[in-house]
Design a protein around this motif. Structure first.
Motif: not given
Length: 511
Positions: A470-487
């Motif tokens: 996982l790259s640093a950019r990929g890390l950001d995108r995974v966290v963003r998707v995690a927030w969407t799943l949370t919503d």
């Protein structure tokens, strides 16, 4: 003889810039001279204006006419200055009161018989004029509905030059038009005719589409032909909420400048869906032009969906040109005359077959592609581009039994769109006081401070980060998707279930 001044608007990208039009009718050899960096179409305005004035039964000044467009250093393009040039000349010659033409903005192309023809980009032009207080804008009648979308602007629609001149000379009420009153609520010609319930046998892909719509995330679908990749992409706009008024005006302005605004709809309030062919050039995708820079597919898809079917068939440099707008939400087109910036914040959906032959890879022996050939084919999608894709889903063929079983679980677009709207409202409440509206817009700095999940929730992600998968950019995108799943789940903060699911979507392990 005297000098008369009036105003018009020139477009730089989708931004309107005020242009002051001055006309001087004085002594000298008869003729009309345009100064102020006009292009070819604007230089030809001399003949159009003269014929329009004469055929409207007004005398043409038998004198030297000089028309200046200020600021002189700003290039002027297009035929929308015809009307302003005509009224400035008539004001300088004394046929209309010069003080009556000084205040309004005039937009429109003149026909040789004096008729006023519609022009492109009226909405962004009127938006540019609206920066001035108590603005009156004269536009062709065919553009009146589009111009009336801008609040606090008095729109005067006219059909021909004679109607305008008589109004200016009398000083009475302007010509009436149904849309001159307060604009009605936005309408859209793009009524959805497809539904998510049409796609059967792909529950994982349908769920990915829901997450994509809820958070404005990018998606890559990999699978053989006939599995529903195109059907899924075409139904993504039906899950997205209608555009807010400010976003609708942005999208409508871009389509107006591009000349593709539907004539029967003054505004676009539904997210657009743009699907260029794989033979499209970089200029068609990003935007460009030799003289007038036009928006490309990435800008026409602004606030909507850009679908690139058969993505590996696109030239690699065209695919890599998407990297800048995916990060910044805008695209800058540089030409010798200057640079133009267009907005380009869209959801990117890529679809690809596993190999060039696109035959089934099963025991029937339909596909003869070697593993090397398959890797080379998919390798046309560069690593930096795929790093910007939030979710990767494998779309496989479904058996008859799987199709029959999945029919009881399919949901309509309206049902899924209601969940998407609730998730977006939760995100909007969390982002109250910030310029962001969706999870995909959270900047990295805020993502790792205010919106960072707990250490326990981050454990699956940090493990992949430590292993190098996982790259640093990929890390950001995974966290963003995690927030969407949370919503979508109605939770307050992501836990390990959401981060693990988001990581699986990013790695392409959910299919």
């Amino acid at each position: 003889m005297a000098v008369a001044r009036t105003r018009s608007v020139t477009l730089v990208g989708v931004t309107g810039r005020t242009v002051e039009v001055e006309a001087d009718v004085g002594n000298g050899m008869a003729g009309i001279h345009l100064i102020g960096l006009p292009d070819t179409a604007l230089s030809e305005a001399r003949e159009r204006v003269r014929s329009a004035v004469v055929n409207s039964r007004y005398p043409w000044p038998d004198a030297r006419i000089t028309v200046s467009l200020f600021p002189a250093s700003l290039p002027k393009r297009g035929s929308q200055f015809d009307l302003a040039i005509a009224v400035a000349i008539l004001g300088a010659a004394g046929f209309v009161p010069a003080e009556r033409v000084a205040g309004p903005f005039f937009l429109g192309e003149l026909g040789l018989d004096g008729r006023l023809r519609p022009v492109r980009g009226v909405l962004p032009a009127v938006l540019g004029a609206a920066e001035h207080p108590e603005v009156t804008v004269v536009v062709p009648a065919a553009n009146a509905a589009e111009a009336a979308l801008v609040p606090d602007v008095k729109v005067v629609p006219v059909a021909d030059l004679r109607q305008l001149v008589e109004w200016l000379r009398r000083g009475d009420d302007p010509p009436r038009h149904p849309v001159q009153d307060a604009p009605s609520p936005p309408r859209s010609a793009a009524v959805p005719t497809v539904d998510l319930a049409d796609v059967v046998g792909q529950p994982v892909a349908r769920r990915a589409l829901e997450v994509c719509a809820a958070g404005n995330h990018n998606l890559w679908m990999l699978g053989p032909p006939g599995t529903g990749k195109t059907l899924l992409a075409e139904r993504l706009p039906t899950l997205l909420p209608r555009l807010h008024l400010d976003h609708a005006l942005e999208v409508t302005a871009i389509h107006s400048v591009a000349g593709v605004l539907p004539p029967d709809s003054p505004t676009i309030d539904r997210p657009p869906f743009v699907s260029p062919h794989h033979t499209a050039t970089a200029a068609a995708i990003i935007g460009g032009g030799s003289t007038v820079v036009r928006p490309g597919a990435v800008s026409l898809a602004h606030r909507g969906v850009l679908f690139m079917d058969e993505a590996p068939e696109f030239p690699r440099h065209v695919l890599d040109s998407l990297r800048q707008p995916l990060e910044s939400g805008k695209v800058t087109v540089a030409r010798s005359a200057g640079s133009v910036t267009f907005p380009a914040r869209f959801i990117l959906v890529l679809a690809a077959n596993p190999c060039p032959c696109a035959q089934p890879q099963d025991q029937s022996g339909g596909c003869q592609c070697t593993p090397t050939l398959r890797r080379r084919y998919l390798g046309r999608l560069s690593g930096p581009l795929l790093d910007r894709i939030d979710m990767k889903v494998t779309v496989a063929r479904s058996s008859r039994r799987e199709l029959m079983a999945d029919r009881q679980f399919v949901e309509t677009s309206a049902t899924v769109a209601a969940r998407v709207l609730l998730a977006r409202e939760r995100a909007a409440a969390r982002f109250d006081g910030t310029p962001w509206r969706t999870n995909a817009e959270i900047p990295s700095s805020a993502l790792h401070t205010r919106f960072r999940p707990s250490e326990a929730a981050m454990k699956p992600i940090t493990t992949c980060l430590d292993s190098g998968t996982l790259s640093a950019r990929g890390l950001d995108r995974v966290v963003r998707v995690a927030w969407t799943l949370t919503d979508l789940a109605g939770k307050d903060r992501p836990d390990e279930a959401e981060t693990s699911a988001a990581l699986a979507l990013w790695l392409g392990m959910s299919g």
